[in-house]
Design a protein around this motif. Structure first.
Motif: not given
Length: 314
Positions: A275-293
């Motif tokens: 749920i980190s809003p700062k850690a980023r994935l290669p596609d630019g999303r944060s870990h939080l964004d990916r989890t919610a998605d």
């Protein structure tokens, strides 16, 4: 010097652990004896649910059971960011985040006078309290009582949020860490009271695998190779081992009810957590964004599959 420091640490934490081990059972025993009833009071101005408009049935109800950082009615582990992301991304869901998974009496830990003092002076005790409650929920002697208490709490909160038993609207229980122990344990009571389609989603789930989840339609397990805490749970609880074929967890596996989804390289906690809003994935999303998605996509996929299996309305 290192050995001396370790002794000091154990000397300080040891008594606290012993005290918490004794006190953790108190609440579930009070509930079982009927000396106190679970509270149904929410903070002033707090709605019974958020998200989908209360004037019409939502596509699904989502109950969020937080990890051991849960201390209040509000979502405190991450400042409510995960719940907010889910509400923003899936307005068709009605979301409940106020359930107290580590209190059979539904009492927020941080609102109790003695705990307010402890929080200011010995913050470690608050952390240990919820850790110990997780193990009480997993203990075979107290597990049925704990499961019934929290399952009933969830059912009550769902009714206040507008859920109608036998309505056929799915209830999704999203649980983080130790919340998975509570979510899997609540299945039987929720089915008994609401007879709703139940879907489980665990995020770094820490649980003993003993609970019967046969009344849940499916469990999606979100995990990561970087999550050491969840991995410890799979090692330390025998019911999670394949050898124990008739545990609730392994029966669900054989029935094809469990699907694993990888969220690498997320960790359980810390700056690279799920749920980190700062850690980023290669596609630019944060870990939080990916989890919610991921959570939203899983729910929508199951809703679509259910609609297709039901066929067109005549």
């Amino acid at each position: 010097m290192m050995e001396f420091a370790l002794l000091l640490l154990l000397g300080g934490v040891g008594p606290v652990l012993i005290a918490e081990a004794l006190l953790a059972r108190y609440e579930v025993l009070v509930y079982a004896a009927g000396w106190r009833t679970p509270t149904i009071v929410r903070p002033k101005g707090m709605p019974p649910a958020r998200g989908a408009d209360a004037d019409r049935p939502p596509d699904a109800y989502l109950v969020y059971l937080d990890g051991i950082g849960k201390r209040r009615f509000h979502d405190t582990r991450d400042g409510g960011r995960l719940v907010k992301s889910l509400i923003d991304g899936a307005p068709e869901l009605r979301v409940l985040g106020q359930v107290q998974p580590y209190s059979p009496l539904a009492l927020p830990l941080a609102d109790r006078p003695v705990w307010k003092w402890l929080r200011r002076h010995i913050g470690l005790v608050l952390f240990l309290h919820n850790v110990m409650q997780t193990f009480v929920a997993a203990d075979r002697r107290y597990r049925p009582l704990y499961n019934r208490a929290v399952g009933s709490q969830i059912a009550t909160q769902l009714r206040y949020a507008g859920y109608q038993p036998d309505s056929g609207i799915p209830v999704v229980m999203l649980s983080y860490s130790g919340g998975a122990q509570v979510a899997t344990g609540a299945v039987e009571e929720l089915w008994s009271q609401l007879r709703s389609p139940l879907w489980l989603i665990t995020l770094g789930g820490f649980h003993n695998g003993a609970n019967d989840i046969s009344h849940a339609q499916h469990l999606d397990r979100l995990t990561s190779t970087g999550d050491r805490i969840e991995r410890v749970g799979t090692w330390m609880f025998p019911q999670r081992w394949r050898l124990f074929r008739w545990s609730g967890w392994n029966r669900a596996h054989r029935d094809g009810k469990i699907t694993v989804h990888r969220l690498d390289p997320a960790t359980h906690v810390g700056p690279r957590s799920y749920i980190s809003p700062k850690a980023r994935l290669p596609d630019g999303r944060s870990h939080l964004d990916r989890t919610a998605d991921t959570v939203i996509a899983l729910i929508r996929d199951r809703l679509s599959a259910t609609a297709e299996s039901d066929g067109p309305v005549p």
